[in-house]
Design a protein around this motif. Structure first.
Motif, PDB file in Angstrom:
ATOM      1  N   LEU A 344      24.284  31.780  35.494  1.00 44.78           N
ATOM      2  CA  LEU A 344      25.464  31.363  34.737  1.00 44.78           C
ATOM      3  C   LEU A 344      26.691  31.284  35.641  1.00 44.78           C
ATOM      4  O   LEU A 344      27.496  30.340  35.541  1.00 44.78           O
ATOM      5  N   LEU A 345      26.857  32.255  36.516  1.00 48.35           N
ATOM      6  CA  LEU A 345      27.990  32.240  37.440  1.00 48.35           C
ATOM      7  C   LEU A 345      27.899  31.051  38.384  1.00 48.35           C
ATOM      8  O   LEU A 345      28.921  30.401  38.707  1.00 48.35           O
ATOM      9  N   ALA A 346      26.669  30.713  38.845  1.00 43.92           N
ATOM     10  CA  ALA A 346      26.491  29.561  39.717  1.00 43.92           C
ATOM     11  C   ALA A 346      26.842  28.270  38.990  1.00 43.92           C
ATOM     12  O   ALA A 346      27.515  27.380  39.550  1.00 43.92           O
ATOM     13  N   GLU A 347      26.410  28.156  37.740  1.00 44.27           N
ATOM     14  CA  GLU A 347      26.740  26.969  36.941  1.00 44.27           C
ATOM     15  C   GLU A 347      28.246  26.813  36.786  1.00 44.27           C
ATOM     16  O   GLU A 347      28.784  25.697  36.765  1.00 44.27           O
ATOM     17  N   ALA A 348      28.932  27.939  36.669  1.00 42.17           N
ATOM     18  CA  ALA A 348      30.386  27.913  36.464  1.00 42.17           C
ATOM     19  C   ALA A 348      31.153  27.802  37.782  1.00 42.17           C
ATOM     20  O   ALA A 348      32.387  27.731  37.777  1.00 42.17           O
ATOM     21  N   GLY A 349      30.430  27.795  38.917  1.00 45.01           N
ATOM     22  CA  GLY A 349      31.092  27.750  40.218  1.00 45.01           C
ATOM     23  C   GLY A 349      31.866  29.012  40.512  1.00 45.01           C
ATOM     24  O   GLY A 349      32.912  28.978  41.163  1.00 45.01           O
ATOM     25  N   ALA A 350      31.343  30.150  40.051  1.00 49.23           N
ATOM     26  CA  ALA A 350      32.067  31.420  40.195  1.00 49.23           C
ATOM     27  C   ALA A 350      31.193  32.474  40.854  1.00 49.23           C
ATOM     28  O   ALA A 350      31.206  33.647  40.464  1.00 49.23           O
ATOM     29  N   GLU A 351      30.444  32.061  41.888  1.00 47.22           N
ATOM     30  CA  GLU A 351      29.530  33.011  42.528  1.00 47.22           C
ATOM     31  C   GLU A 351      30.263  34.152  43.226  1.00 47.22           C
ATOM     32  O   GLU A 351      29.786  35.283  43.245  1.00 47.22           O
ATOM     33  N   ASP A 352      31.408  33.868  43.840  1.00 47.98           N
ATOM     34  CA  ASP A 352      32.169  34.890  44.563  1.00 47.98           C
ATOM     35  C   ASP A 352      33.417  35.248  43.764  1.00 47.98           C
ATOM     36  O   ASP A 352      34.538  34.879  44.122  1.00 47.98           O
ATOM     37  N   LEU A 353      33.194  35.968  42.696  1.00 45.71           N
ATOM     38  CA  LEU A 353      34.264  36.235  41.737  1.00 45.71           C
ATOM     39  C   LEU A 353      34.811  37.643  41.915  1.00 45.71           C
ATOM     40  O   LEU A 353      34.047  38.609  42.059  1.00 45.71           O
ATOM     41  N   SER A 354      36.124  37.756  41.916  1.00 43.66           N
ATOM     42  CA  SER A 354      36.786  39.067  41.952  1.00 43.66           C
ATOM     43  C   SER A 354      37.631  39.218  40.698  1.00 43.66           C
ATOM     44  O   SER A 354      38.420  38.315  40.365  1.00 43.66           O
ATOM     45  N   LEU A 355      37.455  40.336  39.996  1.00 45.10           N
ATOM     46  CA  LEU A 355      38.199  40.600  38.770  1.00 45.10           C
ATOM     47  C   LEU A 355      38.747  42.019  38.809  1.00 45.10           C
ATOM     48  O   LEU A 355      38.213  42.892  39.499  1.00 45.10           O
ATOM     49  N   THR A 356      39.805  42.237  38.020  1.00 48.81           N
ATOM     50  CA  THR A 356      40.405  43.576  37.917  1.00 48.81           C
ATOM     51  C   THR A 356      40.241  44.103  36.501  1.00 48.81           C
ATOM     52  O   THR A 356      40.549  43.402  35.525  1.00 48.81           O
ATOM     53  N   LEU A 357      39.754  45.320  36.402  1.00 48.88           N
ATOM     54  CA  LEU A 357      39.617  46.020  35.127  1.00 48.88           C
ATOM     55  C   LEU A 357      40.764  47.007  34.994  1.00 48.88           C
ATOM     56  O   LEU A 357      40.883  47.936  35.795  1.00 48.88           O
ATOM     57  N   THR A 358      41.611  46.815  33.991  1.00 46.80           N
ATOM     58  CA  THR A 358      42.724  47.732  33.726  1.00 46.80           C
ATOM     59  C   THR A 358      42.296  48.685  32.616  1.00 46.80           C
ATOM     60  O   THR A 358      41.926  48.250  31.521  1.00 46.80           O
ATOM     61  N   ILE A 359      42.367  49.986  32.885  1.00 42.62           N
ATOM     62  CA  ILE A 359      41.846  50.966  31.936  1.00 42.62           C
ATOM     63  C   ILE A 359      42.774  52.175  31.897  1.00 42.62           C
ATOM     64  O   ILE A 359      43.314  52.585  32.929  1.00 42.62           O
ATOM     65  N   PRO A 360      43.020  52.737  30.721  1.00 40.33           N
ATOM     66  CA  PRO A 360      43.841  53.942  30.648  1.00 40.33           C
ATOM     67  C   PRO A 360      43.248  55.073  31.477  1.00 40.33           C
ATOM     68  O   PRO A 360      42.044  55.315  31.469  1.00 40.33           O
ATOM     69  N   SER A 361      44.090  55.782  32.185  1.00 38.45           N
ATOM     70  CA  SER A 361      43.640  56.810  33.116  1.00 38.45           C
ATOM     71  C   SER A 361      43.023  58.016  32.423  1.00 38.45           C
ATOM     72  O   SER A 361      42.348  58.821  33.067  1.00 38.45           O
ATOM     73  N   ALA A 362      43.248  58.157  31.110  1.00 39.90           N
ATOM     74  CA  ALA A 362      42.685  59.304  30.384  1.00 39.90           C
ATOM     75  C   ALA A 362      41.174  59.220  30.255  1.00 39.90           C
ATOM     76  O   ALA A 362      40.516  60.225  29.976  1.00 39.90           O
ATOM     77  N   TYR A 363      40.603  58.026  30.436  1.00 40.37           N
ATOM     78  CA  TYR A 363      39.157  57.899  30.378  1.00 40.37           C
ATOM     79  C   TYR A 363      38.507  58.495  31.612  1.00 40.37           C
ATOM     80  O   TYR A 363      39.083  58.483  32.701  1.00 40.37           O
ATOM     81  N   GLY A 364      37.267  58.942  31.455  1.00 38.50           N
ATOM     82  CA  GLY A 364      36.500  59.409  32.599  1.00 38.50           C
ATOM     83  C   GLY A 364      36.049  58.237  33.454  1.00 38.50           C
ATOM     84  O   GLY A 364      36.368  57.068  33.185  1.00 38.50           O
ATOM     85  N   THR A 365      35.272  58.538  34.474  1.00 39.74           N
ATOM     86  CA  THR A 365      34.871  57.510  35.440  1.00 39.74           C
ATOM     87  C   THR A 365      33.457  56.990  35.215  1.00 39.74           C
ATOM     88  O   THR A 365      33.056  56.015  35.859  1.00 39.74           O
ATOM     89  N   THR A 366      32.690  57.600  34.325  1.00 35.90           N
ATOM     90  CA  THR A 366      31.291  57.201  34.146  1.00 35.90           C
ATOM     91  C   THR A 366      31.160  55.734  33.787  1.00 35.90           C
ATOM     92  O   THR A 366      30.380  54.984  34.386  1.00 35.90           O
ATOM     93  N   LEU A 367      31.933  55.302  32.812  1.00 38.10           N
ATOM     94  CA  LEU A 367      31.838  53.927  32.337  1.00 38.10           C
ATOM     95  C   LEU A 367      32.222  52.933  33.429  1.00 38.10           C
ATOM     96  O   LEU A 367      31.532  51.921  33.649  1.00 38.10           O
ATOM     97  N   THR A 368      33.309  53.198  34.118  1.00 33.74           N
ATOM     98  CA  THR A 368      33.756  52.259  35.143  1.00 33.74           C
ATOM     99  C   THR A 368      32.771  52.201  36.306  1.00 33.74           C
ATOM    100  O   THR A 368      32.565  51.125  36.900  1.00 33.74           O
ATOM    101  N   GLN A 369      32.155  53.312  36.638  1.00 36.94           N
ATOM    102  CA  GLN A 369      31.161  53.302  37.714  1.00 36.94           C
ATOM    103  C   GLN A 369      29.988  52.403  37.363  1.00 36.94           C
ATOM    104  O   GLN A 369      29.489  51.646  38.221  1.00 36.94           O
ATOM    105  N   ILE A 370      29.543  52.460  36.122  1.00 37.00           N
ATOM    106  CA  ILE A 370      28.432  51.599  35.698  1.00 37.00           C
ATOM    107  C   ILE A 370      28.851  50.136  35.738  1.00 37.00           C
ATOM    108  O   ILE A 370      28.103  49.268  36.202  1.00 37.00           O
ATOM    109  N   LEU A 371      30.057  49.832  35.249  1.00 35.76           N
ATOM    110  CA  LEU A 371      30.520  48.444  35.248  1.00 35.76           C
ATOM    111  C   LEU A 371      30.662  47.898  36.654  1.00 35.76           C
ATOM    112  O   LEU A 371      30.265  46.755  36.935  1.00 35.76           O
TER     113      LEU A 371
END
Length: 503
Positions: A344-371
């Motif tokens: 899907l990323l290749a079809e969209a021409g987005a193979e080398d994609l960089s994104l930023t996830l903004t998340i409240p600091s009160a959350y733990g790190t488990t979820l972000t590590q998996i993502l």
């Protein structure tokens, strides 16, 4: 104006119910038996993660206000059970006309406010009329469809211009809270309600204490005092519980269950919840405007691994969780398939994609590590920007200045956010908006649910966001405490039946 107004941290912005506390799996109720006899003079201490910035239930956002004050201090004509059933409260009965345009409530006799003044039908009419006319008050827009509010004796009649299938539910929340007309109470630091508990003390940064209301119209509370102790750190909360300083833990990591139960003084209970951990995708511009990129992100995420790592909850593939009307299992829409994500990323021409996830600091790190790991496996470089909740509110919620964001939405029945293009989700689909409007107009419950189901499938098939998982409520209860609710405690904690034994 937006219609969801409860926030789970100190904030005065009007927004969706967002929770920064943890939750967990499935069950029905807290332990029903305890050693010894109930002690009517007992004090129960309940740990919460977050506290309100002030106590003004009229216009200060914060899910902690709903958890502590609604049902316990403030009430409406109707209320909701932890399981989501609508029941009479300050009204002894209610009736809805067949055309859905007239709601008639009979006010209960013998109700007095905490200051000793009697509750009147005029107080009810004034409360609802004032909220409707005060856009700065929480959930004011929920009463917008009411054209007339009339008090006559013990009867209050609401007339609508068109049916609103959500009205009764709305009246169980802040929109329906009844206040005393002309009250001079300082709502920022005090309260004057009709509930089974009175506000006794609020020590900002420490605790909020409620005392039993001996003039309560219903069954007297089973304990003399409840203290909500605000302890953000999980380990500190557990230490307090094991030291006998806390009787109930709400919002702790389910993976710490063995530690809590090890001494035999606590039982960990799990209940259903409507909390949705939402990976929001700003689709207004950039690569996320391409549905193939959004689908690739969802396909790259191992949802089962997230549930396993969190230690509780269940997978969720659409915007409506199982306890809410309109739920449908949408696991057929997307599944974990890294190879398909790369295609899907290749079809969209987005193979080398960089994104930023903004998340409240009160959350733990488990979820972000998996993502970070999952998206990295398909070629997406995910940077994580952890910010304080005030910054999140400003940048993400208000200004929509983000690419990806994660926050937990706790409020039941909040599908309306997907029908609101001005909400921070940025999702704009006219068909979804029309289906949601039709669901509100429906006078048949099944028809309303079916319309919501159709709309929810479209939202998921548009890959408007990803629903990382449906939280479950995890509550640790001391073995000498009964009657503690365990369902949906991130939204409300009704203490009417809580009791503590002397053994």
């Amino acid at each position: 104006m937006l219609r969801r107004t409860a926030l789970s941290a100190a904030a005065v912005l009007v927004a969706g119910a967002l929770v920064l506390a943890g939750c967990s799996a499935d069950g029905d109720a807290a332990p029903t038996t305890a050693p010894g006899n109930p002690d009517p003079d007992a004090s129960v201490s309940i740990r919460l993660v977050l506290e309100p910035s002030n106590l003004d239930i009229r216009q200060t956002a914060g899910i902690s206000l709903d958890q502590t004050l609604i049902d316990n201090v403030y009430q409406g004509l109707v209320a909701r059970t932890p399981e989501g059933e609508i029941v009479d409260a300050l009204a002894s009965s209610h009736e809805v006309s067949a055309d859905g345009l007239t709601y008639t409530f009979t006010l209960r006799d013998g109700v007095v406010f905490h200051d000793g003044q009697p509750l009147t039908a005029q107080d009810v009419a004034w409360s609802l009329t004032t909220r409707q006319a005060s856009p700065e008050w929480a959930d004011a827009q929920r009463l917008a469809g009411i054209t007339s509010i009339v008090a006559d004796g013990q009867t209050i009649t609401l007339t609508l211009a068109q049916p609103d299938s959500s009205l009764l539910w709305n009246l169980t929340g802040r929109a329906g809270i009844i206040l005393k007309e002309g009250d001079t109470v300082d709502y920022n630091s005090a309260a004057n309600g009709t509930g089974p508990f009175r506000l006794a003390d609020w020590r900002q940064g420490a605790s909020l204490v409620l005392d039993r209301n001996d003039e309560y119209w219903g069954d007297a509370a089973g304990v003399a005092e409840v203290s909500f102790d605000f302890i953000p750190d999980n380990q500190a909360a557990i230490n307090a519980a094991l030291a006998g300083e806390v009787d109930v833990l709400v919002g702790f990591d389910a993976n710490l269950t063995d530690q809590v139960e090890g001494g035999g003084d606590f039982t960990v209970e799990t209940g259903s919840a409507t909390d949705k951990s939402v990976l929001a995708m700003n689709s207004t511009s950039g690569p996320l405007a391409d549905v193939r990129v959004r689908e690739a992100i969802r396909t790259a995420i191992d949802h089962d691994a997230i549930v396993d790592a969190i230690g509780s909850g269940r997978t969720l593939f659409g915007p409506i969780p199982e306890p809410d009307p309109g739920y449908e299992d949408l696991s057929d829409v997307v599944s974990y398939d890294p190879d398909a994500a790369r295609e899907l990323l290749a079809e969209a021409g987005a193979e080398d994609l960089s994104l930023t996830l903004t998340i409240p600091s009160a959350y733990g790190t488990t979820l972000t590590q998996i993502l970070v790991s999952n998206l990295g496996d398909v070629g997406i470089d995910l940077a994580v920007d952890r910010v304080d909740f005030g910054t999140w509110l400003s940048d993400v919620y208000t200004n929509k200045d983000y690419e990806l964001s994660v926050v937990n939405h706790a409020e039941p029945r909040d599908f309306e956010n997907w029908a609101n293009p001005e909400y921070y989700f940025t999702y704009d689909n006219a068909e979804v908006q029309d289906l949601y409007a039709q669901s509100l107009l429906a006078t048949d419950t099944q028809q309303a649910d079916d319309l919501l189901k159709q709309a929810a499938r479209i939202v998921s098939e548009d890959h408007a966001a990803d629903w990382l998982y449906n939280w479950s409520s995890v509550v640790a209860v001391a073995t000498n405490v009964t009657g503690m609710p365990v369902d949906n405690v991130n939204a409300r904690i009704n203490l009417a039946e809580i009791a503590k034994s002397d053994g």
